[in-house]
Motif scaffolding. Structure first.
Motif, PDB file in Angstrom:
ATOM      1  N   PHE A  65       0.828  -1.211   0.000  1.00 42.93           N
ATOM      2  CA  PHE A  65       0.000   0.000   0.000  1.00 42.93           C
ATOM      3  C   PHE A  65       0.860   1.258   0.000  1.00 42.93           C
ATOM      4  N   MET A  66       2.076   1.170   0.533  1.00 42.43           N
ATOM      5  CA  MET A  66       2.955   2.339   0.584  1.00 42.43           C
ATOM      6  C   MET A  66       3.445   2.678  -0.825  1.00 42.43           C
ATOM      7  N   ASN A 116      -3.267   2.403   5.328  1.00 41.39           N
ATOM      8  CA  ASN A 116      -3.090   0.951   5.160  1.00 41.39           C
ATOM      9  C   ASN A 116      -4.337   0.360   4.501  1.00 41.39           C
ATOM     10  N   HIS A 199       2.188   2.095  19.606  1.00 43.07           N
ATOM     11  CA  HIS A 199       1.563   2.511  18.338  1.00 43.07           C
ATOM     12  C   HIS A 199       0.044   2.409  18.499  1.00 43.07           C
ATOM     13  N   THR A 216       5.158   5.754  14.143  1.00 40.03           N
ATOM     14  CA  THR A 216       6.579   5.374  14.262  1.00 40.03           C
ATOM     15  C   THR A 216       7.478   6.613  14.155  1.00 40.03           C
TER      16      THR A 216
HETATM   17  P1  13P Z   1       3.411   4.377  10.764  1.00 42.05           P
HETATM   18  O1  13P Z   1       2.755   5.226   9.736  1.00 42.05           O
HETATM   19  O2  13P Z   1       3.229   4.864  12.165  1.00 42.05           O
HETATM   20  O3  13P Z   1       4.853   4.181  10.424  1.00 42.05           O
HETATM   21  O4  13P Z   1       2.718   2.951  10.754  1.00 42.05           O
HETATM   22  C1  13P Z   1       2.696   2.137   9.627  1.00 42.05           C
HETATM   23  C2  13P Z   1       2.335   0.771   9.926  1.00 42.05           C
HETATM   24  O5  13P Z   1       2.112  -0.045   9.069  1.00 42.05           O
HETATM   25  C3  13P Z   1       2.236   0.401  11.318  1.00 42.05           C
HETATM   26  O6  13P Z   1       2.026  -0.949  11.425  1.00 42.05           O
END
Ligand code: 13P
Ligand code: SF4
Length: 304
Positions: A65-66, A116, A199, A216
């Protein structure tokens, strides 16, 4: 780094120049991958970086997804994901048709999707958010009803912080659910002066007893400015590498050694090199989906 790893890293860096590529890595990536990246960060920082790069190609060291989000933002660039199978199980817990059904059941609701998600789900959403800006973004909404997908735990956290009632999808991160409240109680006894940061993908009972709930990227910033000498960390284990590297004088204690995201760990120096040699596999979002998804992603970037 031993000789052969150093040679591999050198090859990557020289090919990167040849290809005019930029290497973006998520905070959960293997240490040696983080070390060769141009930029390491959270989902929001990586998207912001992708949006402003002048490189011809983006090598995305993260999950699918990124890379898709980078493709949504930069349609003219080549986006490489060294391992196509590196997906996010939580993103795959909801399909566009599930969201369409939900929207029919709640006409008029504003749809907020976590980054996500697949590009198809983003295309069905009004606004996209990351763990770094979800609270800020939902706080500003004046909607009567808010649908939030797919992470029920992030959704629950945002709802408690903003006081807004949200309709949640029952998705979750299989890595973060491994972090248990009992582990925090046990570690607090061992390290009574330590701070606890977790988190927002963690279970509500974990989030409820933490001192700080952070993305993160937020954890990286907090660790630098904190006065605490010991910090207990509740997220994917890869975070510990960067925290220790950037704060050698502090002690970082992972809440669970079992909080590993196997998808994040699929990316290696070897497959980064091969993907740059072959300029494959590429992630490209179809234009009709991209244009719809971009509206939601642009709002995520605007909020910052
Ligand atoms: P972050 O955007 O906080 O890095 O989180 C991404 C992620 O997939 C956490 O599981
Ligand atoms: Fe997805 Fe969880 Fe892995 Fe993050 S840690 S990429 S949410 S499975």
């Amino acid at each position: 780094m031993n000789n052969s790893r150093a040679q591999l890293a050198e090859k990557i860096l020289s090919l990167k120049k040849e290809r005019n590529a930029v290497i973006l890595a998520h905070n959960y990536q293997l240490g040696e991958v983080q070390d060769i990246a141009d930029f390491v960060g959270d989902s929001l920082e990586l998207s912001q970086n992708a949006a402003r790069t002048s490189a011809d190609a983006i090598v995305f060291c993260g999950v699918h997804f990124m890379a898709e989000t980078a493709s949504i933002l930069c349609p003219d660039k080549i986006v490489l994901l060294p391992v196509m199978e590196a997906g996010c199980p939580m993103a795959n817990m909801i399909r566009a048709e599930d969201l369409r059904k939900m929207k029919k059941e709640h006409p008029g609701a504003v749809v907020v999707c976590y980054v996500n998600t697949t590009a198809e789900v983003k295309a069905e959403s009004d606004i996209c958010c990351t763990s770094a800006n979800a609270v800020r973004l939902v706080q500003r909404l004046e909607a009567r009803e808010i649908i939030f997908v797919p992470d029920q735990y992030l959704g629950h956290y945002v709802s408690t912080k903003t006081g807004k009632k949200m309709i949640l999808w029952p998705g979750y991160c299989p890595t973060h659910v491994r972090i248990q409240a009992e582990d925090i109680h046990r570690l607090r006894k061992m390290y009574p002066r330590a701070e606890v940061m977790v988190h927002p993908e963690c279970r509500p009972e974990v989030v409820a007893i933490a001192d700080f709930v952070l993305s993160t990227g937020g954890m990286i910033r907090h660790a630098k400015s904190s006065q605490a000498a010991e910090i207990i960390v509740g997220t994917e284990i890869g975070m510990i590498y960067r925290l220790r590297k950037e704060n050698p004088d502090k002690v970082f204690i992972p809440i669970s050694e079992q909080a590993v995201c196997p998808n994040m760990k699929m990316i290696t120096l070897e497959n980064i090199l091969w993907s740059m040699e072959d300029m494959s596999p590429q992630v490209k979002v179809a234009e009709n989906i991209r244009l719809k998804a971009k509206k939601a992603v642009d709002r995520m970037i605007e909020v910052g």
